[in-house]
Design a protein around this motif. Structure first.
Motif, PDB file in Angstrom:
ATOM      1  N   TYR A   4       8.705   8.251  16.810  1.00  0.00           N
ATOM      2  CA  TYR A   4       7.990   8.313  15.543  1.00  0.00           C
ATOM      3  C   TYR A   4       6.789   9.231  15.691  1.00  0.00           C
ATOM      4  CZ  TYR A   4      10.806   4.316  14.301  1.00  0.00           C
ATOM      5  OH  TYR A   4      11.865   3.497  14.043  1.00  0.00           O
ATOM      6  N   SER A   5       6.509   9.948  14.635  1.00  0.00           N
ATOM      7  CA  SER A   5       5.360  10.841  14.650  1.00  0.00           C
ATOM      8  C   SER A   5       4.277  10.294  13.744  1.00  0.00           C
ATOM      9  CB  SER A   5       5.764  12.237  14.182  1.00  0.00           C
ATOM     10  OG  SER A   5       6.671  12.793  15.094  1.00  0.00           O
ATOM     11  N   TYR A   6       3.078  10.366  14.231  1.00  0.00           N
ATOM     12  CA  TYR A   6       1.924   9.926  13.460  1.00  0.00           C
ATOM     13  C   TYR A   6       0.888  11.029  13.459  1.00  0.00           C
ATOM     14  CZ  TYR A   6       3.776   5.189  13.778  1.00  0.00           C
ATOM     15  OH  TYR A   6       4.558   4.078  13.681  1.00  0.00           O
ATOM     16  N   THR A  23       3.627  11.991  18.947  1.00  0.00           N
ATOM     17  CA  THR A  23       4.927  11.340  18.834  1.00  0.00           C
ATOM     18  C   THR A  23       4.975  10.204  19.839  1.00  0.00           C
ATOM     19  OG1 THR A  23       5.900  13.429  18.185  1.00  0.00           O
ATOM     20  CG2 THR A  23       7.412  11.744  18.918  1.00  0.00           C
ATOM     21  N   GLN A  26       8.958   4.048  19.894  1.00  0.00           N
ATOM     22  CA  GLN A  26       8.764   2.663  19.492  1.00  0.00           C
ATOM     23  C   GLN A  26      10.113   2.006  19.285  1.00  0.00           C
ATOM     24  OE1 GLN A  26       6.070   3.307  15.969  1.00  0.00           O
ATOM     25  NE2 GLN A  26       5.027   1.598  16.911  1.00  0.00           N
ATOM     26  N   ASP A  30       8.989  -3.039  16.951  1.00  0.00           N
ATOM     27  CA  ASP A  30       7.548  -2.786  16.919  1.00  0.00           C
ATOM     28  C   ASP A  30       7.078  -2.497  15.503  1.00  0.00           C
ATOM     29  OD1 ASP A  30       7.387  -3.095  19.603  1.00  0.00           O
ATOM     30  OD2 ASP A  30       7.348  -0.955  20.071  1.00  0.00           O
ATOM     31  N   GLU A  31       5.891  -2.959  15.217  1.00  0.00           N
ATOM     32  CA  GLU A  31       5.311  -2.634  13.922  1.00  0.00           C
ATOM     33  C   GLU A  31       4.835  -1.194  13.969  1.00  0.00           C
ATOM     34  OE1 GLU A  31       2.624  -5.178  11.941  1.00  0.00           O
ATOM     35  OE2 GLU A  31       3.323  -6.937  13.018  1.00  0.00           O
ATOM     36  N   LYS A  32       4.826  -0.563  12.792  1.00  0.00           N
ATOM     37  CA  LYS A  32       4.378   0.821  12.813  1.00  0.00           C
ATOM     38  C   LYS A  32       2.883   0.877  13.074  1.00  0.00           C
ATOM     39  CE  LYS A  32       3.441   1.694   7.951  1.00  0.00           C
ATOM     40  NZ  LYS A  32       2.887   2.854   7.320  1.00  0.00           N
ATOM     41  N   LEU A  33       2.485   1.949  13.731  1.00  0.00           N
ATOM     42  CA  LEU A  33       1.086   2.092  14.105  1.00  0.00           C
ATOM     43  C   LEU A  33       0.222   2.329  12.869  1.00  0.00           C
ATOM     44  CD1 LEU A  33       0.969   4.419  17.236  1.00  0.00           C
ATOM     45  CD2 LEU A  33       0.645   1.968  17.149  1.00  0.00           C
ATOM     46  N   LYS A  45       2.256   7.663   9.303  1.00  0.00           N
ATOM     47  CA  LYS A  45       3.538   8.097   9.841  1.00  0.00           C
ATOM     48  C   LYS A  45       3.932   9.433   9.213  1.00  0.00           C
ATOM     49  CE  LYS A  45       7.808   5.690  10.850  1.00  0.00           C
ATOM     50  NZ  LYS A  45       8.480   4.422  10.647  1.00  0.00           N
TER      51      LYS A  45
END
Ligand SMILES: [Zn+2]
Length: 83
Positions: A4-6, A23, A26, A30-33, A45
């Motif tokens: 995932y990219s944040y 990136t 996860q 896992d919960e998203k950051l 995200k």
């Protein structure tokens, strides 16, 4: 694990790590950051399209635009200009 990219929501409240996006791997559980793991700034995200996937049509289109000539094999030893 999916990647995932944040990216920092606010560039002014970001560190070097999240300013230009990062990136992270996860698991689906896992919960998203919500915050940068380095500085704690709010992150969002980023949806990134896969960069290396092109359809055949797209490749031909690109080749044509780049001025290449594509040859299609029509018979044994015979090639036809596609464009
Ligand atoms: Zn950060």
């Amino acid at each position: 694990m999916p990647l995932y990219s944040y990216e920092a929501e606010d560039a002014k409240k970001s560190c070097e790590y999240c300013r230009n996006g990062f990136t992270i791997a996860q698991s689906l559980k896992d919960e998203k950051l919500a915050h940068c793991p380095q500085c704690g700034a709010p992150v969002a995200k980023v949806i990134k399209a896969p960069a290396l996937r092109h359809s055949q049509t797209d490749l031909h289109y690109r080749a044509k635009r780049a001025g290449f000539t594509a040859l299609k094999r029509v018979d044994k030893g015979t090639y036809e200009k596609m464009y």
